[in-house]
Design a protein around this motif. Structure first.
Motif, PDB file in Angstrom:
ATOM      1  N   TYR A  67     -53.440  34.108  29.883  1.00  0.00           N
ATOM      2  CA  TYR A  67     -52.528  33.180  29.208  1.00  0.00           C
ATOM      3  C   TYR A  67     -52.510  31.828  29.926  1.00  0.00           C
ATOM      4  O   TYR A  67     -52.602  30.768  29.291  1.00  0.00           O
TER       5      TYR A  67
ATOM      6  N   ARG B 282     -47.591  34.941  23.706  1.00  0.00           N
ATOM      7  CA  ARG B 282     -47.707  36.324  24.184  1.00  0.00           C
ATOM      8  C   ARG B 282     -46.505  37.115  23.736  1.00  0.00           C
ATOM      9  O   ARG B 282     -45.370  36.672  23.874  1.00  0.00           O
TER      10      ARG B 282
ATOM     11  N   ILE C  78     -51.808  38.968  22.611  1.00  0.00           N
ATOM     12  CA  ILE C  78     -52.002  37.528  22.638  1.00  0.00           C
ATOM     13  C   ILE C  78     -52.215  37.031  21.215  1.00  0.00           C
ATOM     14  O   ILE C  78     -53.016  37.599  20.454  1.00  0.00           O
TER      15      ILE C  78
END
Length: 199
Positions: free
Chosen positions: A94, A106, A111
């Motif tokens: 991320y 997230r 994701i």
């Protein structure tokens, strides 16, 4: 903790059996904690689905970048630690994707780019080891029709430029895995130099 990373250039499918313990040793003769990465399709057979929430659902994609981790440093293996290490890997991903100018979201271990799902992930444990599978679509092809998905090759940065291609994707993931290993190893080093409370 020493962790070996091996990337397999040959493409082969992920069917869920690779999450079984000692897979890296059986297939590649790698002893100890390891991370195996490769590109290939995914189609998890029903008997290999580990998450009860995913039973009776399709988990598939024409091509993904796969990362399989196995850790032996905690005996007996600990499911909670496996999930914490899973989240650490996802958070590093991320962070790195955000630094490339991508608007990323997230939700737990999933994701998303806007409202399109990019990844799949599972953590589990056997008696002797903890396993993590983290995989990301290369393109939005062959994924379940009832889920909005996106592939790495379709991601744009804030300026509308495509972020990934065949020339840079491998270096990105090698950097991701190196950063992940470094985080895990420095945690061990921090433990070794920290004075216990009450002493």
């Amino acid at each position: 903790m020493s962790i070996i990373h091996k990337h397999i250039n040959e493409k082969f499918p992920y069917d869920g059996s690779q999450i079984d313990p000692l897979w890296a040793f059986r297939e590649f003769n790698i002893k100890g904690s390891s991370i195996i990465s490769w590109r290939g399709p995914m189609n998890i057979s029903p008997e290999n689905i580990k998450d009860f929430a995913d039973i009776d659902t399709e988990i598939k994609s024409d091509e993904m970048f796969h990362i399989i981790s196995e850790f032996f440093d905690c005996q007996p293996a600990n499911m909670e630690i496996a999930y914490l290490r899973q989240r650490l890997l996802i958070l590093i991903f991320y962070e790195k994707l955000s630094k490339l100018g991508v608007l990323i979201k997230r939700e737990g271990d999933d994701i998303y780019i806007e409202d399109r799902k990019l990844s799949v992930c599972i953590a589990s444990s056997s008696i002797s080891s903890m396993k993590i599978h983290f995989a990301l679509n290369i393109q939005d092809k062959g994924t379940p029709s009832n889920i909005k998905t996106i592939g790495l090759f379709e991601i744009n940065d804030y300026q509308g430029n495509l972020v990934f291609n065949n020339d840079n994707i491998l270096n990105f993931f090698f950097d991701l895995i190196e950063s992940y290993i470094n985080e895990l190893e420095t945690i061990q080093l921090d433990i070794s130099k920290t004075k216990l409370l009450g002493f």
